[in-house]
Design an enzyme around this catalytic site. Structure first.
Site, PDB file in Angstrom:
ATOM      1  N   GLU A 131       0.820  -1.222   0.000  1.00 34.04           N
ATOM      2  CA  GLU A 131       0.000   0.000   0.000  1.00 34.04           C
ATOM      3  C   GLU A 131       0.850   1.266   0.000  1.00 34.04           C
ATOM      4  O   GLU A 131       1.703   1.472   0.877  1.00 34.04           O
ATOM      5  CB  GLU A 131      -0.936   0.027   1.215  1.00 34.04           C
ATOM      6  N   LYS A 186      -8.599  -0.641   0.357  1.00 35.67           N
ATOM      7  CA  LYS A 186      -9.723  -1.127   1.148  1.00 35.67           C
ATOM      8  C   LYS A 186     -10.440  -2.167   0.311  1.00 35.67           C
ATOM      9  O   LYS A 186     -10.911  -1.875  -0.796  1.00 35.67           O
ATOM     10  CB  LYS A 186     -10.685   0.007   1.524  1.00 35.67           C
TER      11      LYS A 186
END
Length: 620
Positions: free
Chosen positions: A193, A209
């Protein structure tokens, strides 16, 4: 070049995304080390790190999650003790210290890596209770998403942190990976990420997410087997955080420059798929690194929304500080690019201080969590947590809960007792317990083997998946010999009281068998326990006795043993080695084979002999 023990390493894409995939490795003593445990010094050290990069040094490091109050007093975190680690840590290197290591070279430098099993610090029932509390808070309007986490812990006796990092990087060569050694241990981040990349006024962030196991890792009818890109629930969760990050970027970006560049991209990793979106903006002329952190830190994907209230509950509900997990780790390059990850998929390696009589094995901590919304389910979130650890466990030490069960003409013998024992072990280890899924797997296996006796092996994985293997049942011997262990049995109670695939302590003891059917175990007080594969029963003056399962006994309470105790067929009694002399008969018992007479026990310079008395079928 030598890569035995570098002090830092990072994916080349953190310097420049256009570079070929590789590891940049920094060796030798850093030119500067910036470190603090004081909130008051966090912003000062960020300024210094930025200044060093502008002087031509490569600066590697980051901030722990608990540094958040340095940027906003409304952000609650757990108060870290001195032992919890630094709030800020950066190393600065000159150009001559930095080298490139290709992915092929990484593969060539891999070493065998073994850790102890990764143990969840949160029981399954504790997770479910916290999940329900979270749902109540969402219903009350406290927040609409919160990221809750747990910790897995392991130990490593003969592994270096660099060797472990290379092994994990080889398994998941994520483009935001970073390694940093420090005085008390090391940080091993295999993060996929991007927190932010800031270069020439362009600021980009890509929150993650939404997670699903890849098809190869979503076997056995898992709900996670569906396509992530089609998940309305994951898309909604992603949008919530995109909105939060858009607002955060707007705090440091010029008006009307913040844009969502892409939504719902799917990144495919070896064991999971991740949904990510990309947001960009142009920063103001006077913006500095500390301003970017003040606007964005911590990343909303690991807090929730609204951020302040989610962090308040995280501080109250999570059992320990997060450390660098969920903070930010990155590289400030001499060329001006500043690239930070969100340290998910991150191991913190802590080397305990040397103390007489203390355990000096390094302690490894791995954080894992997920975003919870009103539409989340406890079982799906719990499964997602374990799916995010798959690459870690498969690269080091993966453990399943084990039951060995007799399948007789399509019927599992004592199925309810085996299921209950497996369930209690799943709760203890914080694994997913999906009873409907388990029952489906057992019924399918039974239908496939409708006749004859079979040796069934049930393996429960951490994500709730049950594998069932059936093999022909070998003939049970009419009687057996045992060898008394040459030394007291010593093993972690968790892996004795619960039956798992982690059995090095039993394997070590069984190596003494030397022709015997099994090895009889005893503890430092001379108390009899069990054998490596069975419980034991002694006939003492006409009473059938089995060793008492009391604190310190350290034995596995077998299923047949449990059934016989419930029917008062056998009785618990403290038994010692000397009781072998006065026993009229000895048997092994387990649920697969029933009762097996013991004709001799060898050991300690003597042989104990017994008549091979068959147990009446009425008490089996």
């Amino acid at each position: 070049m030598s890569v035995k023990q570098p002090t830092a390493a990072w994916h080349a894409h953190m310097l420049d995304p256009s570079l070929p995939a590789a590891l940049c490795v920094a060796e030798g003593k850093p030119q500067h080390v910036l470190m603090t445990r004081s909130i008051a010094e966090v912003q000062t050290l960020l300024n210094q790190a930025e200044s060093l990069s502008r002087q031509g040094l490569t600066v590697v490091g980051g901030l722990s999650y608990e540094a958040a109050p340095a940027f906003d007093n409304a952000f609650d975190v757990q108060q870290s003790s001195t032992a919890a680690g630094p709030l800020v840590l950066f190393h600065a290197y000159n150009a001559a210290q930095v080298h490139s290591l290709s992915l092929d070279a990484v593969a060539q430098h891999l070493e065998p890596v073994t850790t102890s099993p990764w143990l969840n610090q949160q029981r399954t029932d504790e997770f479910v209770a916290l999940f329900n509390t979270t749902r109540d808070a969402i219903a009350a309007g406290e927040f609409y998403q919160i990221n809750l986490t747990t910790r897995l812990k392991a130990s490593a006796s003969s592994v270096s942190p660099w060797a472990l990092f290379l092994r994990l990087f080889h398994a998941q060569p994520a483009s935001n990976s970073l390694y940093l050694a420090h005085a008390d241990g090391a940080i091993l981040s295999l993060s996929p990420e991007l927190f932010f990349r800031w270069q020439d006024g362009s600021l980009i962030t890509a929150p993650m997410k939404g997670t699903r196991a890849t098809p190869d890792h979503a076997k056995g009818g898992s709900a996670a087997a569906g396509r992530l890109s089609d998940s309305a629930k994951d898309q909604a969760e992603n949008v919530m955080i995109v909105d939060l990050l858009r607002n955060d970027l707007a705090r440091v970006c010029l008006p009307r420059t913040v844009q969502v560049q892409s939504l719902f991209d799917v990144m495919v990793l070896p064991t999971v798929e991740q949904m990510t979106s990309t947001i960009t903006g142009r920063t103001r002329e006077d913006c500095r690194l500390r301003d970017v952190f003040q606007a964005l830190f911590p990343c909303g994907s690991v807090t929730g929304a609204p951020k302040a209230q989610a962090m308040r509950r995280i501080a109250q509900w999570e059992p320990a500080p997060r450390g660098f997990y969920c903070g930010a780790l990155g590289v400030l390059s001499p060329g001006g690019a500043m690239h930070f990850n969100v340290p998910i998929r991150t191991v913190e390696w802590h080397q305990p201080a040397a103390q007489p009589g203390a355990n000096h094995e390094p302690v490894l901590t791995y954080g894992v969590g997920s975003g919870i919304t009103w539409y989340s389910s406890a079982q799906a979130e719990h499964r997602e947590w374990w799916e995010k650890t798959a690459f870690l466990r498969q690269s080091t030490c993966d453990v399943q809960i084990l039951e060995t069960v007799l399948l007789d003409n399509g019927v599992w013998t004592r199925q309810h007792l085996h299921l209950e024992r497996m369930k209690q072990s799943a709760l203890f280890f914080g694994m997913v317990w999906d009873e409907a899924r388990v029952m489906h797997a057992l019924a399918t296996a039974a239908q496939q083997q409708p006749t004859g006796p079979w040796r069934g092996r049930w393996l429960l994985h951490a994500d709730g998946r049950l594998d069932v293997h059936c093999d022909a049942l070998p003939a049970t011997p009419a009687s057996v010999t045992l060898r008394l262990a040459s030394a007291p049995f010593d093993a972690p109670p968790a892996f004795v009281h619960h039956k798992t695939t982690h059995r090095p302590h039993y394997d070590q003891a069984f190596a003494q068998a030397d022709g015997a059917f099994d090895v009889m175990l005893w503890n430092a007080d001379g108390v009899l326990l069990e054998t490596c594969r069975c419980n034991i029963v002694l006939d003492i003056e006409g009473t059938l006795c089995t060793p008492a399962n009391k604190p310190g006994a350290n034995l596995l309470a077998g299923v047949l043993r449990q059934a016989l105790l419930q029917h008062n067929t056998i009785h618990e009694m403290p038994l010692c080695i000397d009781d072998l002399k006065r026993a009229r008969a000895v048997w092994l018992i387990n649920s697969l084979r029933g009762w097996i007479p013991v004709r001799e026990v060898w050991g300690q310079a003597q042989v104990f002999s017994y008549p091979t008395i068959a147990v009446p079928t009425t008490i089996q």
